[in-house]
Design a protein around this motif. Sequence first.
Motif, short mmCIF file in Angstrom:
data_model
loop_
_atom_site.label_atom_id
_atom_site.label_comp_id
_atom_site.label_asym_id
_atom_site.label_seq_id
_atom_site.Cartn_x
_atom_site.Cartn_y
_atom_site.Cartn_z
N ILE A 238 0.84 -1.20 0.00
CA ILE A 238 0.00 0.00 0.00
C ILE A 238 0.88 1.25 0.00
CG2 ILE A 238 -1.62 1.33 1.41
CD1 ILE A 238 -2.89 -1.34 2.23
N ALA A 239 1.99 1.21 0.69
CA ALA A 239 2.89 2.36 0.75
C ALA A 239 3.45 2.71 -0.63
CB ALA A 239 4.03 2.08 1.72
N SER B 153 -5.45 -10.27 -6.67
CA SER B 153 -6.83 -10.71 -6.81
C SER B 153 -7.78 -9.52 -6.75
CB SER B 153 -7.18 -11.69 -5.68
OG SER B 153 -7.20 -11.01 -4.43
N TYR B 154 -9.00 -9.76 -7.17
CA TYR B 154 -10.05 -8.74 -7.07
C TYR B 154 -10.20 -8.30 -5.61
CZ TYR B 154 -14.27 -6.51 -9.02
OH TYR B 154 -15.20 -5.61 -9.48
N GLU B 155 -10.17 -9.26 -4.70
CA GLU B 155 -10.34 -8.97 -3.27
C GLU B 155 -9.24 -8.06 -2.75
OE1 GLU B 155 -11.07 -11.32 0.96
OE2 GLU B 155 -10.47 -12.45 -0.83
N ILE B 156 -8.01 -8.31 -3.16
CA ILE B 156 -6.90 -7.50 -2.67
C ILE B 156 -7.02 -6.06 -3.16
CG2 ILE B 156 -4.42 -7.12 -2.96
CD1 ILE B 156 -4.05 -10.14 -2.63
N TRP B 157 -7.43 -5.87 -4.42
CA TRP B 157 -7.58 -4.51 -4.94
C TRP B 157 -8.70 -3.77 -4.21
CZ3 TRP B 157 -5.40 -0.51 -6.25
CH2 TRP B 157 -5.95 0.49 -7.06
N ILE B 158 -9.78 -4.47 -3.87
CA ILE B 158 -10.84 -3.88 -3.07
C ILE B 158 -10.29 -3.43 -1.71
CG2 ILE B 158 -12.89 -4.46 -1.72
CD1 ILE B 158 -13.88 -4.11 -4.41
N GLU B 159 -9.50 -4.29 -1.08
CA GLU B 159 -8.93 -3.98 0.24
C GLU B 159 -7.96 -2.80 0.17
OE1 GLU B 159 -7.22 -7.66 1.44
OE2 GLU B 159 -9.14 -8.57 2.01
N ILE B 160 -7.13 -2.78 -0.88
CA ILE B 160 -6.18 -1.68 -1.03
C ILE B 160 -6.93 -0.36 -1.24
CG2 ILE B 160 -4.47 -0.70 -2.62
CD1 ILE B 160 -3.35 -3.53 -2.96
N ALA C 23 -9.88 0.44 -0.13
CA ALA C 23 -10.45 0.85 1.16
C ALA C 23 -9.38 1.45 2.07
CB ALA C 23 -11.13 -0.34 1.83
N ALA C 24 -8.17 0.89 2.01
CA ALA C 24 -7.09 1.39 2.86
C ALA C 24 -6.60 2.76 2.41
CB ALA C 24 -5.93 0.40 2.86
N LEU C 25 -6.62 3.01 1.10
CA LEU C 25 -6.10 4.26 0.57
C LEU C 25 -7.13 5.39 0.58
CD1 LEU C 25 -3.99 2.88 -2.41
CD2 LEU C 25 -3.12 3.93 -0.31
N ILE C 26 -8.40 5.03 0.55
CA ILE C 26 -9.47 6.04 0.57
C ILE C 26 -10.34 5.74 1.78
CG2 ILE C 26 -11.34 7.14 -0.73
CD1 ILE C 26 -10.05 6.03 -3.27
N ARG C 27 -9.98 6.31 2.90
CA ARG C 27 -10.64 5.98 4.16
C ARG C 27 -11.94 6.76 4.37
NH1 ARG C 27 -7.85 2.77 7.47
NH2 ARG C 27 -5.65 2.37 7.01
N ASP C 28 -12.06 7.90 3.71
CA ASP C 28 -13.27 8.70 3.87
C ASP C 28 -14.44 8.00 3.18
OD1 ASP C 28 -14.53 11.42 4.54
OD2 ASP C 28 -14.98 11.18 2.41
N GLU C 29 -15.45 7.65 3.96
CA GLU C 29 -16.55 6.84 3.41
C GLU C 29 -17.34 7.55 2.32
OE1 GLU C 29 -19.03 3.74 2.64
OE2 GLU C 29 -17.17 3.73 3.77
#
Length: 275
Positions: A207-208, A240-247, A249-255
């Motif tokens: 992520i960094a 994977s698709y799941e990892i890109w979703i997780e990344i 969410a981590a990079l854009i924390r504002d809902e």
Amino acid sequence: MRIDAHQHFWQLERGDYGWLTSDLEPLYRDFMPDDLAPHLRQHGIDGTVLVQAAPTSAETEFLLDIADKTPFVLGVVGWTDFAATSAADDIARLAKHPKLVGLRPMIQDIADDDWMLRPDLAPAFEAMINADLTFDALVLPRHLSQLRQLLSRHPRLRCVIDHGAKPDIAGEKFDGWANDIALIAKESGAYCKLSGLLTEAKKDATIADLAPYVAHLLEYFGPERLVWGSDWPVLTMAASYEIWIEITAALIRDEPARRAILGSNSVDLYRIPIS
């Protein structure tokens, strides 16, 4: 509503994917709606924008046929020959299909870096404006100066920059790309896709590694002009698709920002009719 604004389908037997060779082993097979549907269900993705992968009119018709049969495909970004004398008529004809939302010349594969500025292409860009279609700019960092000129010539052209213009994240090249894409963001109404970044990073990127690039896009385009896409199945070369979703969410924390980037911005960009 959550939308994946950039994904692909292809069938190898069609034979018009010049870039897709057996050297790309994970991608060298058919990818169709049944392959993507489980990922969409798992992550609550309501619909997608299906993007061309071959520079042929035949593939565009193939994708539109898939869209007609696949409810989750909300729109198609196709291809047509912008240099053809019939380009304006061809674009007007394609735009009659209710799921045709944009067109994408494969600029990254064209030898002439100034191709998009050719005077003979102006009628095609004006036809896109008249048809209310989105121009997907498949460009590399070296094309950003030309894209800036193009958008200045056609200020009413609705445009989205695919994959953040593919910055060289693996090579940690930032400044030149950052300056050029910021100028486009400030001087035009262009959108930018938060997609395709993992495949531009080194293997096992963290992520960094992605954070400064995503932060820069968010700063200059804002949460109002960023749209999220998976670039599936090309994504699978890196994660994977799941990892890109997780990344994401981590990079854009504002809902609220994340909701816009993963949903309403795509609706606005592509004029997707939502009941």
